[in-house]
Design a protein around this motif. Structure first.
Motif, PDB file in Angstrom:
ATOM      1  N   GLN A  51       6.464  87.129  18.642  1.00  0.00           N
ATOM      2  CA  GLN A  51       6.400  86.163  17.531  1.00  0.00           C
ATOM      3  C   GLN A  51       5.165  86.344  16.665  1.00  0.00           C
ATOM      4  OE1 GLN A  51       7.293  82.786  20.419  1.00  0.00           O
ATOM      5  NE2 GLN A  51       8.126  81.974  18.525  1.00  0.00           N
ATOM      6  N   CYS A  91      12.097  76.384  18.135  1.00  0.00           N
ATOM      7  CA  CYS A  91      11.318  77.623  18.235  1.00  0.00           C
ATOM      8  C   CYS A  91      10.339  77.677  17.068  1.00  0.00           C
ATOM      9  CB  CYS A  91      12.270  78.814  18.181  1.00  0.00           C
ATOM     10  SG  CYS A  91      11.440  80.398  18.220  1.00  0.00           S
ATOM     11  N   HIS A 133      13.473  81.307  27.384  1.00  0.00           N
ATOM     12  CA  HIS A 133      13.398  81.392  25.920  1.00  0.00           C
ATOM     13  C   HIS A 133      12.347  82.429  25.492  1.00  0.00           C
ATOM     14  CE1 HIS A 133      13.211  79.253  21.821  1.00  0.00           C
ATOM     15  NE2 HIS A 133      12.158  80.044  21.803  1.00  0.00           N
ATOM     16  N   HIS A 137      12.504  86.403  23.691  1.00  0.00           N
ATOM     17  CA  HIS A 137      11.749  86.900  22.521  1.00  0.00           C
ATOM     18  C   HIS A 137      11.292  88.339  22.747  1.00  0.00           C
ATOM     19  CE1 HIS A 137      11.347  83.653  19.668  1.00  0.00           C
ATOM     20  NE2 HIS A 137      10.894  82.799  20.568  1.00  0.00           N
ATOM     21  N   ILE A 177       9.349  75.621  21.303  1.00  0.00           N
ATOM     22  CA  ILE A 177       8.969  76.775  22.101  1.00  0.00           C
ATOM     23  C   ILE A 177       9.180  77.997  21.254  1.00  0.00           C
ATOM     24  CG2 ILE A 177       9.117  75.765  24.361  1.00  0.00           C
ATOM     25  CD1 ILE A 177      11.939  76.446  24.642  1.00  0.00           C
TER      26      ILE A 177
HETATM   27 ZN    ZN Z   1      10.770  80.726  20.363  1.00  0.00          ZN
END
Ligand code: ZN
Length: 177
Positions: A51, A91, A133, A137, A177
């Protein structure tokens, strides 16, 4: 420490696959600390290196109210999963979108900590969902991938518009999250 930029869906870099960390050295610990600061500031309860555009298998999570119980997972691997949990997820890379996803209720995993020492742990409910989760990613997978393509299309359009206008919807009471 530094606040890192969080990529937003549908940024194609969110589809990158993360590589295992060869050694938990000072650079990795700096990444972990920056990711924690970024996650707390957002605010969110989990963040994966993908991310923040780093292709390393590093995840940080903190479910505590006081934001003082960080969990760092380097090279995490799920060993067992069972049960079924349905939870509404959000998210940090898909701001303002909350949808129910079906995941395992209980998982067992192994990982390296911030100190590079291997450990095993078990997780249930929110923590188990959060870990699944975040590990998604690292595979380039997002929670919106579990939704229908029509729904995902709609979310993509909404976010493309907001990203152009550089708007960030408030999370309100949601945990992200
Ligand atoms: Zn996320």
């Amino acid at each position: 420490m530094a606040i890192l930029d969080i990529l937003r869906f549908p940024d194609p870099r969110l589809r990158n696959k993360a590589k295992p960390v060869a050694q938990v050295d000072d650079a990795v610990r700096r990444l972990i600390d920056d990711m924690l600061e970024t996650m707390y500031e957002a605010p969110g309860i989990g963040l994966a290196a993908t991310q923040v555009n780093v292709a390393k298998r590093v995840v940080v999570i903190d479910l505590s109210e006081e934001k003082n119980q960080p969990l760092c997972l380097v090279n995490a691997q799920i060993l067992e999963m069972d049960g079924v949990e349905q939870m509404e997820e959000g998210c940090l890379s898909v701001p303002g979108v909350y949808e129910t996803v079906i995941r395992a209720q209980h998982i067992r995993l192994k990982a390296l900590g911030r100190d590079g020492i291997p450990f095993e742990m078990e997780a249930d409910d929110l923590l188990a969902v959060c870990i699944q989760h975040e590990l998604d990613h690292l595979e380039g997978k997002l929670f919106v991938d579990y939704l229908s393509s029509l729904k995902r299309q709609r979310i993509r359009k909404k976010l493309e518009k907001e990203n152009r206008q550089q708007e960030a919807p408030e999370a309100g009471a949601h945990q992200v999250i």
